[in-house]
Design a protein around this motif. Structure first.
Motif, PDB file in Angstrom:
ATOM      1  N   LEU A 124       0.819  -1.244   0.008  1.00 14.27           N
ATOM      2  CA  LEU A 124       0.001   0.001   0.180  1.00 14.27           C
ATOM      3  C   LEU A 124       0.876   1.148   0.137  1.00 14.27           C
ATOM      4  O   LEU A 124       0.552   2.329  -0.516  1.00 14.27           O
ATOM      5  CB  LEU A 124      -0.827  -0.063   1.175  1.00 14.27           C
ATOM      6  CG  LEU A 124      -1.995  -1.020   1.371  1.00 14.27           C
ATOM      7  CD1 LEU A 124      -2.719  -1.127   2.687  1.00 14.27           C
ATOM      8  CD2 LEU A 124      -2.910  -0.740   0.076  1.00 14.27           C
ATOM      9  N   ASP A 125       1.881   1.319   0.573  1.00 15.50           N
ATOM     10  CA  ASP A 125       2.904   2.400   0.639  1.00 15.50           C
ATOM     11  C   ASP A 125       3.439   2.691  -0.755  1.00 15.50           C
ATOM     12  O   ASP A 125       3.655   3.806  -0.955  1.00 15.50           O
ATOM     13  CB  ASP A 125       4.118   2.067   1.567  1.00 15.50           C
ATOM     14  CG  ASP A 125       3.875   2.638   3.026  1.00 15.50           C
ATOM     15  OD1 ASP A 125       3.077   3.647   3.004  1.00 15.50           O
ATOM     16  OD2 ASP A 125       4.205   2.032   4.002  1.00 15.50           O
ATOM     17  N   THR A 148      -5.132   4.763  -6.927  1.00 21.40           N
ATOM     18  CA  THR A 148      -6.333   4.519  -6.392  1.00 21.40           C
ATOM     19  C   THR A 148      -6.512   2.811  -6.156  1.00 21.40           C
ATOM     20  O   THR A 148      -6.445   2.219  -7.273  1.00 21.40           O
ATOM     21  CB  THR A 148      -7.621   5.135  -7.080  1.00 21.40           C
ATOM     22  OG1 THR A 148      -7.613   6.376  -7.262  1.00 21.40           O
ATOM     23  CG2 THR A 148      -8.873   4.540  -6.191  1.00 21.40           C
ATOM     24  N   TRP A 149      -6.454   2.614  -4.870  1.00 24.23           N
ATOM     25  CA  TRP A 149      -6.687   1.073  -4.567  1.00 24.23           C
ATOM     26  C   TRP A 149      -8.137   0.611  -4.492  1.00 24.23           C
ATOM     27  O   TRP A 149      -8.854   1.468  -3.915  1.00 24.23           O
ATOM     28  CB  TRP A 149      -5.995   0.733  -3.386  1.00 24.23           C
ATOM     29  CG  TRP A 149      -4.430   0.876  -3.331  1.00 24.23           C
ATOM     30  CD1 TRP A 149      -3.559   1.734  -2.725  1.00 24.23           C
ATOM     31  CD2 TRP A 149      -3.748  -0.243  -4.107  1.00 24.23           C
ATOM     32  NE1 TRP A 149      -2.273   1.418  -2.878  1.00 24.23           N
ATOM     33  CE2 TRP A 149      -2.371   0.205  -3.511  1.00 24.23           C
ATOM     34  CE3 TRP A 149      -3.627  -1.327  -4.619  1.00 24.23           C
ATOM     35  CZ2 TRP A 149      -1.226  -0.518  -4.044  1.00 24.23           C
ATOM     36  CZ3 TRP A 149      -2.730  -2.245  -5.108  1.00 24.23           C
ATOM     37  CH2 TRP A 149      -1.350  -1.765  -4.746  1.00 24.23           C
ATOM     38  N   SER A 193     -10.455   1.187   2.727  1.00 23.75           N
ATOM     39  CA  SER A 193     -10.760   2.731   2.600  1.00 23.75           C
ATOM     40  C   SER A 193     -10.281   3.406   3.948  1.00 23.75           C
ATOM     41  O   SER A 193      -9.767   4.433   3.977  1.00 23.75           O
ATOM     42  CB  SER A 193     -12.128   2.955   2.375  1.00 23.75           C
ATOM     43  OG  SER A 193     -12.655   2.413   0.969  1.00 23.75           O
ATOM     44  N   ASP A 194     -10.766   2.745   4.976  1.00 24.18           N
ATOM     45  CA  ASP A 194     -10.567   3.392   6.313  1.00 24.18           C
ATOM     46  C   ASP A 194      -8.922   3.690   6.572  1.00 24.18           C
ATOM     47  O   ASP A 194      -8.409   4.730   6.913  1.00 24.18           O
ATOM     48  CB  ASP A 194     -11.132   2.561   7.429  1.00 24.18           C
ATOM     49  CG  ASP A 194     -10.937   3.407   8.703  1.00 24.18           C
ATOM     50  OD1 ASP A 194     -11.039   4.341   9.100  1.00 24.18           O
ATOM     51  OD2 ASP A 194     -10.332   2.251   9.603  1.00 24.18           O
ATOM     52  N   VAL A 195      -8.172   2.586   6.209  1.00 25.31           N
ATOM     53  CA  VAL A 195      -6.623   2.399   6.409  1.00 25.31           C
ATOM     54  C   VAL A 195      -6.105   3.601   5.372  1.00 25.31           C
ATOM     55  O   VAL A 195      -5.279   4.411   5.865  1.00 25.31           O
ATOM     56  CB  VAL A 195      -6.257   1.053   5.932  1.00 25.31           C
ATOM     57  CG1 VAL A 195      -4.509   1.223   5.831  1.00 25.31           C
ATOM     58  CG2 VAL A 195      -6.484   0.224   6.957  1.00 25.31           C
ATOM     59  N   LEU A 196      -6.510   3.782   4.182  1.00 22.17           N
ATOM     60  CA  LEU A 196      -6.098   4.641   3.260  1.00 22.17           C
ATOM     61  C   LEU A 196      -6.410   6.228   3.805  1.00 22.17           C
ATOM     62  O   LEU A 196      -5.378   6.940   3.489  1.00 22.17           O
ATOM     63  CB  LEU A 196      -6.521   4.239   1.971  1.00 22.17           C
ATOM     64  CG  LEU A 196      -6.251   2.997   1.194  1.00 22.17           C
ATOM     65  CD1 LEU A 196      -6.729   2.790  -0.136  1.00 22.17           C
ATOM     66  CD2 LEU A 196      -4.675   2.878   1.042  1.00 22.17           C
ATOM     67  N   ARG A 197      -7.309   6.367   4.244  1.00 21.25           N
ATOM     68  CA  ARG A 197      -7.810   7.608   4.477  1.00 21.25           C
ATOM     69  C   ARG A 197      -6.804   8.276   5.815  1.00 21.25           C
ATOM     70  O   ARG A 197      -6.675   9.564   5.970  1.00 21.25           O
ATOM     71  CB  ARG A 197      -9.330   7.684   4.914  1.00 21.25           C
ATOM     72  CG  ARG A 197     -10.181   7.846   4.007  1.00 21.25           C
ATOM     73  CD  ARG A 197     -11.554   8.340   4.528  1.00 21.25           C
ATOM     74  NE  ARG A 197     -12.250   7.303   5.561  1.00 21.25           N
ATOM     75  CZ  ARG A 197     -12.791   6.300   5.393  1.00 21.25           C
ATOM     76  NH1 ARG A 197     -13.271   6.066   3.891  1.00 21.25           N
ATOM     77  NH2 ARG A 197     -13.146   5.254   6.116  1.00 21.25           N
TER      78      ARG A 197
END
Length: 536
Positions: free
Chosen positions: A89-90, A97-98, A158-162
């Motif tokens: 993810l990094d 956009t994941w 989505s919560d993690v990316l935010r």
């Protein structure tokens, strides 16, 4: 590290070191030896043959995987699931956009590329859950949702990316989703999964660290063929972990970090809890050490001390025979891990890879087992368990030893002794023995001279040759060692009057002609005296 750790390390690096200088002494010694030599010293003293390295731990200064092969015969790698996911993810810091599908495609591909190089897949699932628990107070710790939906995982991603970079996976549903997926991959490649348990980080909610929360996961039919190891003795829930290991064939236990983190009595208590229900062949030891070779040494040393105490008590209480206790030592410190991690697939030809626990023992090994062990390689009698816990190298000297007592048994049944200076013993006597007059075997228990009419006179000599497998430090005189001896003729043949040789002959006759194996028991007779003061 504490006073005890410093004392043990100064003893390791040399008795001449000053304990009063504390950590400075250890650091200076390590500096003078160099990183490689100090590591070799610690690993050899610890009798560690295998290290499995968690790639998810990043330090300021690190050596590569190949370097570790200089200090131990076998080196393996462990993949940390969440660390892999965070790295993936990094990489999208450029604004990519994941979606859950795009992430899982790369995650699965990366995950499946590791089994050729990794010995296990490691999940710090508890740490990540508890980090989130401390933030939002809405997750259930180890109660992994095995039926987490794709929609829930998508929302979790989505919560993690935010939260922004650097990525820190802390959403319960997303953790459950990647954990379940990683477990499926591990099972398909027949790789074990480690689960971080119990204490270790300040952000843990220990109320939710109970391994019984894993019930749903363990009952899921999809994962009955998985292999799970619960780390850190699941402290303070060792009793519950022991239950799971006894009830579920896929659950194994590891008591690293609890030893040596706890006090000595805490280590013993935790290990006893693990062994109350868990089968001996499902409990494993690891140091859980990191960065410093001395931590591996201290972890191994204290684990052996704790295991010795626990197994000794089990024998005293009648729960274990000596044979079973010896087998338990081998299983806990070597065989269980070899089987669980399939280390037999790696090169284990090195002699050093056979781990035998060595810790100081305040006991003397009893003579029967030692003599039977010497007499035949195919003897059915197991060696005394204490032989697996000696701290001294059998054929080497200790610098602080001043005297070695050579012990033999006279014809009257009494122990007799000949003291030899340390240098003389190790330079000559340990190999060639020492001569004594034959009359020494004719001395009665009530005099200092041979009995009348004996043929064992002062004419002629016999040789007492140390049996180095019985050598140990004397607990009440720590600067001295003692060793049992065999009696030989000048030509090196067993002397006919040697009690140990007589025992060997009789034992062999009983076994060969009658199928009997001799077992000895000891009755200790003593008086209890009461001090009476007459004030009149």
């Amino acid at each position: 590290m504490g006073y005890r750790g410093l004392r043990e390390l100064t003893e390791l690096y040399g008795p001449s070191l000053s304990l009063s200088l504390g950590l400075h002494t250890v650091l200076e010694t390590r500096r003078s030896l160099g990183l490689e030599q100090s590591a070799i010293t610690c690993f050899r003293a610890a009798r560690v043959s295998t290290i499995l390295i968690d790639d998810g731990i990043e330090l300021d200064k690190m050596v590569d995987i190949e370097w570790h092969k200089k200090v131990v015969p076998i080196v393996g790698r462990i993949l940390r699931v969440e660390h892999l996911a965070e790295k993936i993810l990094d990489k999208a810091a450029d604004g990519t956009t994941w979606t859950l599908d795009s992430f899982m495609e790369i995650f699965t591909k990366e995950l499946k590329s590791y089994p050729l190089n990794y010995e296990s897949i490691y999940s710090r699932v508890v740490q990540n859950m508890f980090l989130l628990i401390c933030k939002k107070l809405c997750f259930r710790g180890l109660a992994i949702n095995t039926e987490v939906t794709q929609k829930e995982a998508e929302e979790g991603l989505s919560d993690v990316l935010r939260a922004g970079n650097p990525i820190r996976i802390s959403n319960k549903s997303f953790i459950d989703y990647i954990f379940i997926h990683a477990l499926e991959v591990a099972q398909s490649y027949d790789l074990p999964m480690q689960i971080h348990m119990g204490f270790g980080d300040k952000d843990f909610d220990m109320m939710l660290a109970n391994p019984l929360y894993l019930h749903n996961l363990l009952e899921d039919k999809r994962f009955t063929n998985s292999r799970l190891v619960l780390l850190h003795a699941s402290y303070p829930f060792s009793k519950e972990a022991s239950h799971l290991a006894s009830a579920y064939p896929q659950v194994y236990l590891d008591f690293g970090f609890a030893i040596p983190k706890l006090s000595f009595h805490g280590m013993i208590s935790s290990l006893k809890e693990l062994l109350k229900l868990a089968p001996m062949n499902k409990v494993m030891f690891s140091t859980d050490a990191i960065a410093f070779a001395e931590a591996f040494y201290l972890g191994a040393k204290r684990a052996r001390e704790a295991a010795f105490s626990v197994l000794r008590d089990a024998m005293v209480e009648g729960d274990l025979s000596i044979t079973k206790a010896v087998a338990a030592v081998k299983d806990i410190f070597a065989e269980n891990a070899k089987k669980f991690y399939k280390l037999h697939k790696l090169d284990v030809s090195s002699k050093d890879s056979d781990i035998e626990p060595h810790i100081p023992s305040p006991f003397i090994k009893e003579e029967l087992h030692g003599s039977l062990k010497d007499s035949s390689t195919d003897s059915d009698v197991e060696p005394c368990i204490l032989s697996y816990f000696q701290s001294e190298e059998l054929y080497g000297s200790s610098k602080d030893v001043t005297l070695v007592r050579i012990i033999w048994i006279g014809a009257s049944g009494q122990h007799r002794c000949r003291g030899v200076p340390q240098q003389r013993f190790y330079s000559f006597v340990k190999k060639h023995g020492i001569g004594l007059p034959r009359a020494c075997m004719g001395i009665s228990s009530i005099s200092d001279y041979p009995v009348e009419d004996t043929t064992l006179t002062c004419s002629g000599l016999f040789t007492i040759v140390p049996d180095l497998s019985t050598k140990c430090r004397i607990p009440w005189a720590k600067e001295q060692e003692m060793v049992l001896a065999n009696m030989c003729t000048k030509s090196g043949e067993p002397w006919e009057y040697c009690p140990r040789e007589a025992l060997r002959r009789i034992s062999k006759i009983l076994k060969d002609e009658f199928g009997l194996v001799m077992t000895a028991g000891f009755e200790v007779e003593f008086y209890l005296l009461e001090s009476v003061i007459n004030y009149e």
